[in-house]
Design a protein around this motif. Structure first.
Motif, PDB file in Angstrom:
ATOM      1  N   ALA A   1       0.835  -1.205   0.000  1.00  0.00           N
ATOM      2  CA  ALA A   1       0.000   0.000   0.000  1.00  0.00           C
ATOM      3  C   ALA A   1       0.866   1.250   0.000  1.00  0.00           C
ATOM      4  O   ALA A   1       0.561   2.229  -0.700  1.00  0.00           O
ATOM      5  N   GLY A   2       1.937   1.221   0.781  1.00  0.00           N
ATOM      6  CA  GLY A   2       2.834   2.377   0.811  1.00  0.00           C
ATOM      7  C   GLY A   2       3.507   2.610  -0.521  1.00  0.00           C
ATOM      8  O   GLY A   2       3.654   3.760  -0.963  1.00  0.00           O
ATOM      9  N   ARG A   3       3.902   1.525  -1.179  1.00  0.00           N
ATOM     10  CA  ARG A   3       4.545   1.673  -2.485  1.00  0.00           C
ATOM     11  C   ARG A   3       3.578   2.187  -3.534  1.00  0.00           C
ATOM     12  O   ARG A   3       3.943   3.013  -4.383  1.00  0.00           O
ATOM     13  N   LEU A   4       2.342   1.693  -3.498  1.00  0.00           N
ATOM     14  CA  LEU A   4       1.347   2.189  -4.444  1.00  0.00           C
ATOM     15  C   LEU A   4       1.066   3.674  -4.220  1.00  0.00           C
ATOM     16  O   LEU A   4       0.933   4.445  -5.182  1.00  0.00           O
ATOM     17  N   THR A   5       1.002   4.055  -2.949  1.00  0.00           N
ATOM     18  CA  THR A   5       0.808   5.484  -2.649  1.00  0.00           C
ATOM     19  C   THR A   5       1.982   6.308  -3.150  1.00  0.00           C
ATOM     20  O   THR A   5       1.798   7.378  -3.743  1.00  0.00           O
ATOM     21  N   GLY A   6       3.191   5.806  -2.897  1.00  0.00           N
ATOM     22  CA  GLY A   6       4.374   6.512  -3.374  1.00  0.00           C
ATOM     23  C   GLY A   6       4.408   6.620  -4.885  1.00  0.00           C
ATOM     24  O   GLY A   6       4.778   7.656  -5.449  1.00  0.00           O
ATOM     25  N   LEU A   7       4.001   5.540  -5.574  1.00  0.00           N
ATOM     26  CA  LEU A   7       3.969   5.566  -7.033  1.00  0.00           C
ATOM     27  C   LEU A   7       2.982   6.612  -7.531  1.00  0.00           C
ATOM     28  O   LEU A   7       3.252   7.334  -8.505  1.00  0.00           O
ATOM     29  N   LEU A   8       1.842   6.714  -6.860  1.00  0.00           N
ATOM     30  CA  LEU A   8       0.841   7.711  -7.239  1.00  0.00           C
ATOM     31  C   LEU A   8       1.364   9.127  -7.004  1.00  0.00           C
ATOM     32  O   LEU A   8       1.159  10.016  -7.845  1.00  0.00           O
ATOM     33  N   VAL A   9       2.060   9.330  -5.887  1.00  0.00           N
ATOM     34  CA  VAL A   9       2.612  10.657  -5.585  1.00  0.00           C
ATOM     35  C   VAL A   9       3.641  11.054  -6.635  1.00  0.00           C
ATOM     36  O   VAL A   9       3.640  12.193  -7.138  1.00  0.00           O
ATOM     37  N   VAL A  10       4.532  10.122  -6.988  1.00  0.00           N
ATOM     38  CA  VAL A  10       5.544  10.422  -8.015  1.00  0.00           C
ATOM     39  C   VAL A  10       4.876  10.731  -9.348  1.00  0.00           C
ATOM     40  O   VAL A  10       5.286  11.652 -10.069  1.00  0.00           O
ATOM     41  N   ALA A  11       3.825   9.975  -9.685  1.00  0.00           N
ATOM     42  CA  ALA A  11       3.114  10.229 -10.940  1.00  0.00           C
ATOM     43  C   ALA A  11       2.483  11.616 -10.942  1.00  0.00           C
ATOM     44  O   ALA A  11       2.522  12.331 -11.962  1.00  0.00           O
TER      45      ALA A  11
ATOM     46  N   MET B   1      16.134   4.014  -2.033  1.00  0.00           N
ATOM     47  CA  MET B   1      15.919   4.483  -0.661  1.00  0.00           C
ATOM     48  C   MET B   1      14.428   4.519  -0.306  1.00  0.00           C
ATOM     49  O   MET B   1      14.052   4.354   0.857  1.00  0.00           O
ATOM     50  N   LEU B   2      13.579   4.717  -1.320  1.00  0.00           N
ATOM     51  CA  LEU B   2      12.148   4.868  -1.073  1.00  0.00           C
ATOM     52  C   LEU B   2      11.404   3.545  -1.075  1.00  0.00           C
ATOM     53  O   LEU B   2      10.493   3.341  -0.257  1.00  0.00           O
ATOM     54  N   VAL B   3      11.759   2.625  -1.997  1.00  0.00           N
ATOM     55  CA  VAL B   3      10.959   1.405  -2.173  1.00  0.00           C
ATOM     56  C   VAL B   3      11.744   0.130  -1.940  1.00  0.00           C
ATOM     57  O   VAL B   3      11.181  -0.963  -2.053  1.00  0.00           O
TER      58      VAL B   3
END
Length: 347
Positions: free
Chosen positions: A19-29, A283-285
């Motif tokens: 869930a955290g990675r999906l959120t991070g991917l959305l933020v980067v997008a 570092m993030l994922v």
């Protein structure tokens, strides 16, 4: 009464990173989308929100609206090239187990550039498709040469020997590019921005020719993501887990070479994107390449779009700063930091 069974702690912990990675991917997008809007807005001519609305409605009646339409292909090109170089860098770091590997440092970028220049100067190859073919072949030959030289001696292809062989090869290829172009004033003038690395000369026809090659290279890299995870454990451990080490390494290398060659053919030799972005995303994922590669693609696209914006607004003159210069300014200190960090770990 129906009992509500709570998930086991192990299951809850397993879901959280996803869930955290999906959120991070959305933020980067979302960040990349904002950067694309800024790329269309900033330049030598100011535009307004009404101009954006008019362009989206299909109008091209004013100079400001024409400026937005002109900036659109260079923004798309920056997205494609940034994503390609970042994925290629993450792949090369995985297959060589070298934290300072990237297409520029390993000589692959300059190998592609030298091949394009040779094809142009001695064979008259001016068609975009021909230049891309020369670039991919040059990138492949450079990769094979660097790996062969780095494999000589005791211990085989160690990360240190690969980095040294790549740095020396990259410098030699850069000198040869200059040697070929300097006597040809016509080539030097027309390909000056390409030699530095830039997206200012983007047009839709070249993007349409290059995009399929970039897509193929990216798909190859993504298809070997699980194998890259095994390679990170070491060749012996990966083989013990059933991974065909040689096949995985070769297939992944082909994907990285195609990405580097196609990106270099259309935008010139741009360095440090493949070095900086995978480290930041790691570092993030974490080190799982099934997540690292898509994160790197998005972040690399955003970095090159941001570099293009900086190059346009930072220069007080009408002559913009090419993205290859901006990425070098960003990447050189980062490279020094990575090397110093690795030395501290080895102490």
């Amino acid at each position: 009464m129906t009992a509500i069974i709570a998930p086991a702690p192990e299951v809850a912990r397993a879901r959280t990173p996803v869930a955290g990675r999906l959120t991070g991917l959305l933020v980067v997008a979302l960040v990349v989308i904002v950067l694309c809007g800024l790329s269309l807005a900033f330049g030598s001519r100011a535009v307004t929100f009404d101009d954006f609305v008019a362009v989206m409605a299909g109008h091209n009646d004013t100079v400001s609206q024409a400026a937005i339409i002109t900036r659109l292909p260079r923004t798309v090109l920056a997205l494609l090239v940034g994503a390609a170089l970042a994925v290629a860098g993450a792949t090369m770091q995985a297959i060589t187990r070298n934290p300072v590997a990237d297409p520029g440092i390993l000589g692959v970028t300059n190998g592609a550039a030298l091949s394009v220049v040779v094809g142009l100067a001695f064979f008259g190859v001016t068609a975009p498709l021909g230049q891309m073919a020369f670039a991919v072949v040059g990138a492949a030959l450079a990769a094979v040469f660097v790996y062969t030289v780095g494999s000589l001696g005791r211990g085989g292809a160690t990360p240190l020997k690969l980095a040294l062989a790549g740095a020396a090869t990259s410098a030699a290829f850069a000198s040869l590019v200059s040697a070929v172009m300097l006597p040809r004033i016509d080539l030097l003038q027309s390909f000056q921005s390409w030699q530095v690395g830039g997206v200012g000369g983007a047009d839709w026809s070249r993007i349409a020719l290059t995009a399929p090659a970039l897509a193929v290279g990216a798909l190859i890299c993504f298809a070997t993501a699980r194998g890259m995870n095994s390679l990170a454990l070491g060749d012996d451990m990966a083989a013990g887990l059933g991974e065909n080490v040689a096949r995985t390494r070769i297939i992944a290398a082909v994907g990285a070479v195609v990405l580097t060659g196609a990106a270099t053919a259309i935008a010139g030799p741009i360095g440090f994107v493949g070095l900086v972005i995978p480290h930041v995303c790691r570092m993030l994922v974490g080190t799982d390449h099934r997540w690292l590669l898509p994160f790197s693609a998005l972040a690399g696209a955003g970095l090159l779009v941001a570099a293009d914006i900086i190059g346009r607004v930072a220069s007080p003159t009408a002559q913009e700063i090419q993205v290859g210069i901006v990425t070098a300014i960003i990447g050189a200190p980062f490279f020094i930091w990575i090397v110093r960090r690795q030395k501290v770990r080895e102490l």
